[in-house]
Design a protein around this motif. Structure first.
Motif, short mmCIF file in Angstrom:
data_model
loop_
_atom_site.label_atom_id
_atom_site.label_comp_id
_atom_site.label_asym_id
_atom_site.label_seq_id
_atom_site.Cartn_x
_atom_site.Cartn_y
_atom_site.Cartn_z
N UNK A 10 54.35 3.94 -1.83
CA UNK A 10 55.19 3.88 -0.63
C UNK A 10 56.36 4.86 -0.72
N UNK A 11 57.12 4.80 -1.80
CA UNK A 11 58.37 5.56 -1.88
C UNK A 11 58.17 7.04 -2.18
N UNK A 12 57.03 7.41 -2.73
CA UNK A 12 56.82 8.84 -2.98
C UNK A 12 56.74 9.61 -1.67
N UNK A 13 56.37 8.91 -0.58
CA UNK A 13 56.25 9.54 0.73
C UNK A 13 57.57 10.10 1.24
N UNK A 14 58.69 9.55 0.74
CA UNK A 14 59.99 10.00 1.25
C UNK A 14 60.72 10.90 0.26
N UNK A 15 60.06 11.26 -0.81
CA UNK A 15 60.66 12.22 -1.74
C UNK A 15 60.76 13.57 -1.02
N UNK A 16 61.89 14.25 -1.11
CA UNK A 16 62.05 15.53 -0.38
C UNK A 16 60.94 16.54 -0.67
N UNK A 17 60.49 16.63 -1.91
CA UNK A 17 59.43 17.56 -2.28
C UNK A 17 58.13 17.20 -1.56
N UNK A 70 66.92 5.26 3.46
CA UNK A 70 65.57 5.68 3.85
C UNK A 70 64.53 4.78 3.18
N UNK A 71 64.77 4.41 1.93
CA UNK A 71 63.89 3.50 1.22
C UNK A 71 63.81 2.14 1.91
N UNK A 72 64.97 1.63 2.32
CA UNK A 72 65.00 0.36 3.06
C UNK A 72 64.22 0.48 4.37
N UNK A 73 64.36 1.62 5.02
CA UNK A 73 63.68 1.86 6.29
C UNK A 73 62.16 1.84 6.10
N UNK A 74 61.65 2.61 5.13
CA UNK A 74 60.19 2.64 4.96
C UNK A 74 59.65 1.30 4.46
N UNK A 75 60.42 0.60 3.66
CA UNK A 75 59.98 -0.72 3.19
C UNK A 75 59.79 -1.66 4.39
N UNK A 76 60.68 -1.54 5.35
CA UNK A 76 60.64 -2.44 6.50
C UNK A 76 59.64 -2.00 7.57
N UNK A 114 56.15 9.50 15.94
CA UNK A 114 56.30 8.10 16.34
C UNK A 114 55.99 7.17 15.18
N UNK A 115 55.06 7.58 14.31
CA UNK A 115 54.78 6.79 13.11
C UNK A 115 55.98 6.75 12.19
N UNK A 116 56.67 7.87 12.06
CA UNK A 116 57.87 7.92 11.22
C UNK A 116 59.05 7.19 11.88
N UNK A 117 59.15 7.25 13.19
CA UNK A 117 60.33 6.70 13.87
C UNK A 117 60.08 5.32 14.44
N UNK A 118 59.05 4.67 13.99
CA UNK A 118 58.69 3.33 14.46
C UNK A 118 59.87 2.37 14.47
N UNK A 119 60.64 2.35 13.41
CA UNK A 119 61.78 1.44 13.32
C UNK A 119 62.84 1.75 14.36
N UNK A 120 63.05 3.02 14.65
CA UNK A 120 64.03 3.39 15.66
C UNK A 120 63.53 3.05 17.06
N UNK A 121 62.24 3.20 17.25
CA UNK A 121 61.63 2.89 18.56
C UNK A 121 61.69 1.39 18.82
N UNK A 122 61.44 0.58 17.79
CA UNK A 122 61.46 -0.89 17.94
C UNK A 122 62.84 -1.39 18.35
N UNK A 123 63.88 -0.73 17.83
CA UNK A 123 65.23 -1.16 18.15
C UNK A 123 65.55 -0.79 19.57
#
Length: 123
Positions: A10-17, A70-76, A114-123
C-alpha cells in the motif's frame, strides 16, 4: 513493529520515486501505444514499475510515509476499488491511444485522478 507485506504494498505507491515512475511511464507508454511501438510499450510497461517497486519495498523507509498525512489518506481511501479504477483508467488511456482517440485518453486520465482523489471527492 515491522510493517506487513500488505502495508508495504500500500505505502510504496506513495513513495515519490514510485509516483514519478508510474506517472512518467503511464504517459510514455500511452505515447508508444499511439505510435504502435509495441516493443517499447512492453518494455516501459513492465520494467520500470517492477524494478522501482522492488527497490522501494526493499530499501525505503515506508514507516515515514505510513505516518504522514498522505499515508493516512491512502490507508483510509485507497482500497482495491480505487486501485481498480486507476488501473481501468490507464487501460482506457492505452486502448484509446492505440486507436487515436484523444478524448478517451483524457477520460482515462480523469479516471486515474478520480481514483487518487476519492477521499477528496467523498468529502
Amino acid at each position: 513493529m515491522e510493517m506487513t507485506k500488505k502495508e508495504k504494498i500500500l505505502y510504496h505507491q506513495i513513495h515519490p520515486f514510485k509516483l514519478f515512475t508510474d506517472f512518467f511511464t503511464g504517459f510514455l507508454t500511452t505515447y508508444f501505444a499511439w505510435e504502435h511501438s509495441i516493443l517499447w510499450f512492453l518494455a516501459f510497461f513492465l520494467l520500470p514499475s517492477i524494478v522501482v517497486t522492488l527497490i522501494v519495498i526493499r530499501f525505503s523507509d515506508l514507516d515515514r510515509l505510513k505516518d504522514s498525512a498522505f499515508g493516512n489518506y491512502v490507508r483510509k481511501y485507497m482500497d482495491y476499488k480505487m486501485q481498480t479504477i486507476r488501473s481501468v483508467g490507464q487501460l482506457l488511456m492505452w486502448c484509446s491511444a492505440w486507436f487515436h482517440l484523444p478524448f478517451l485518453i483524457l477520460l482515462g486520465f480523469l479516471l486515474i485522478m478520480s481514483g487518487w482523489m476519492n477521499g477528496l471527492i467523498r468529502k
